[in-house]
Design a protein around this motif. Structure first.
Motif, PDB file in Angstrom:
ATOM      1  N   VAL A  66       1.146   2.627   0.419  1.00 25.70           N
ATOM      2  CA  VAL A  66      -0.221   2.498   1.190  1.00 25.70           C
ATOM      3  C   VAL A  66      -1.211   3.081   0.086  1.00 25.70           C
ATOM      4  O   VAL A  66      -2.097   2.292  -0.262  1.00 25.70           O
ATOM      5  CB  VAL A  66      -0.379   3.744   2.324  1.00 25.70           C
ATOM      6  CG1 VAL A  66      -1.601   4.012   2.785  1.00 25.70           C
ATOM      7  CG2 VAL A  66       0.721   3.396   3.457  1.00 25.70           C
ATOM      8  N   ILE A 112      -3.242   0.569   9.648  1.00 26.56           N
ATOM      9  CA  ILE A 112      -1.832   0.101  10.015  1.00 26.56           C
ATOM     10  C   ILE A 112      -1.486   0.163  11.507  1.00 26.56           C
ATOM     11  O   ILE A 112      -1.786   1.126  12.153  1.00 26.56           O
ATOM     12  CB  ILE A 112      -1.033   1.442   9.412  1.00 26.56           C
ATOM     13  CG1 ILE A 112      -1.281   1.633   7.915  1.00 26.56           C
ATOM     14  CG2 ILE A 112       0.529   1.217   9.755  1.00 26.56           C
ATOM     15  CD1 ILE A 112      -0.802   2.855   7.396  1.00 26.56           C
ATOM     16  N   ALA A 126      -0.238  -4.181   8.646  1.00 26.83           N
ATOM     17  CA  ALA A 126      -1.242  -3.566   8.000  1.00 26.83           C
ATOM     18  C   ALA A 126      -2.329  -4.458   7.482  1.00 26.83           C
ATOM     19  O   ALA A 126      -1.960  -5.666   7.332  1.00 26.83           O
ATOM     20  CB  ALA A 126      -1.074  -2.489   6.947  1.00 26.83           C
ATOM     21  N   THR A 176      -7.420   1.000   5.274  1.00 26.61           N
ATOM     22  CA  THR A 176      -5.965   0.546   5.558  1.00 26.61           C
ATOM     23  C   THR A 176      -5.775   0.762   6.914  1.00 26.61           C
ATOM     24  O   THR A 176      -5.733   2.021   7.408  1.00 26.61           O
ATOM     25  CB  THR A 176      -5.017   1.175   4.706  1.00 26.61           C
ATOM     26  OG1 THR A 176      -5.349   1.001   3.369  1.00 26.61           O
ATOM     27  CG2 THR A 176      -3.751   0.600   4.898  1.00 26.61           C
TER      28      THR A 176
END
Length: 299
Positions: A118, A173, A243, A171
């Motif tokens: 990540v 997810i 993601a 990001t």
């Protein structure tokens, strides 16, 4: 940290009546360059540079999805978390809409945020060390989970938080499958290269309403039409565990979820340590640190 370039920040001054609505961006969008080493390949970095986003089909394993889904369920039903000011509820249903600063509330989420899968991808895109500008869980339950109107995150972060330039990456997810019909993320590909200034004075403590339903700081219909005609609209679907990483200046939004199929995601914003926040550019005071961190320690 770099010295602020006032010519750069002035390009993005916003929420005043006498600015052009559309301003072309001059900064790079993949700051590490398309050949930057890391988990993202050259084609993926080139896609991010071109479209403003890139998808990772299997960021999490099935067992990890199950673990984080259980954690989201626990947080949503914890009365202490529910009473916390970092929790936002839907206007109509009073169901939990978002929980902010979740990496400080949940050890499990904190570990995920720091995971190289990540944070490492964010460093690769931004070309520097990064810190967490914002983290949250977004819940969009079936039969009424509210949507998020079209917006550029950077416009709000610049105006209300004092982010100097669009050098941040989000990001998202997925912990549930994202269908076209359950309020999936929509992005106008390539829109990250155009900044849309918004009008309207920012009221004091505007965040208390905008986090539930944003009205001030949203683009005008003509600008949205121009961008949609120019770039089209991508519907970002995918299985749980996938993601999407997208540029802070992407024009994006999502519709309400009237299906039986819930949609939830962990959302983390990484900002470059070279782009740390200053005073807001169009608000009377900064928003709380759980919405926009002012502690810039690298992840």
């Amino acid at each position: 940290m770099t010295t602020l370039d006032t010519q750069t920040t002035d390009r993005y001054r916003t929420r005043v009546a006498d600015r052009p609505a559309l301003v072309e961006r001059v900064e790079p969008t993949v700051h590490g360059g398309v050949d930057a080493p890391g988990l993202l390949g050259r084609d993926e970095l080139a896609a991010h540079d071109r479209d403003g986003f890139v998808t990772v089909p299997e960021l999490l394993t099935a067992s990890e999805v199950a673990t984080y889904s259980a954690e989201l369920d626990r947080l949503a039903t914890d009365p202490t978390v529910r009473a916390d000011e970092r929790t936002v509820v839907e206007k109509s249903s009073q169901q939990v809409r978002s929980i902010f600063e979740v990496h400080r509330i949940s050890e499990a989420v904190a570990a995920l945020v720091a995971d190289e899968r990540v944070a490492g991808r964010a460093r690769q895109i931004l070309g520097s060390d990064v810190y967490v500008h914002q983290s949250r869980i977004n819940y969009k339950p079936g039969f009424g989970g509210g949507g998020f109107y079209w917006h550029s995150d950077f416009e709000t972060w610049h105006a209300e938080d004092g982010m100097p330039a669009p050098r941040a990456v989000s990001t998202s997810i997925a912990l549930t499958e994202n269908f076209t019909h359950n309020g999936c993320l929509m992005i106008m590909p390539g829109s990250h290269r155009t900044f849309v200034s918004c009008v309207g004075e920012t009221p004091a403590e505007h965040y208390r309403e905008s986090l539930r339903e944003q009205e001030i700081g949203t683009p005008d219909p003509d600008s949205l039409t121009t961008l949609a005609d120019r770039h089209g609209i991508a519907m970002l679907t995918g299985p749980a565990g996938s993601a999407t990483l997208f540029d802070s200046n992407c024009m994006h939004g999502s519709g309400s979820n009237i299906t039986p199929y819930s949609r939830s995601n962990i959302f983390v914003v990484f900002n470059s340590v070279e782009n740390a926040l200053v005073e807001p550019f169009a608000a009377p005071a900064p928003r709380p640190s759980y919405i926009a961190a002012r502690e810039f320690t690298p992840v």
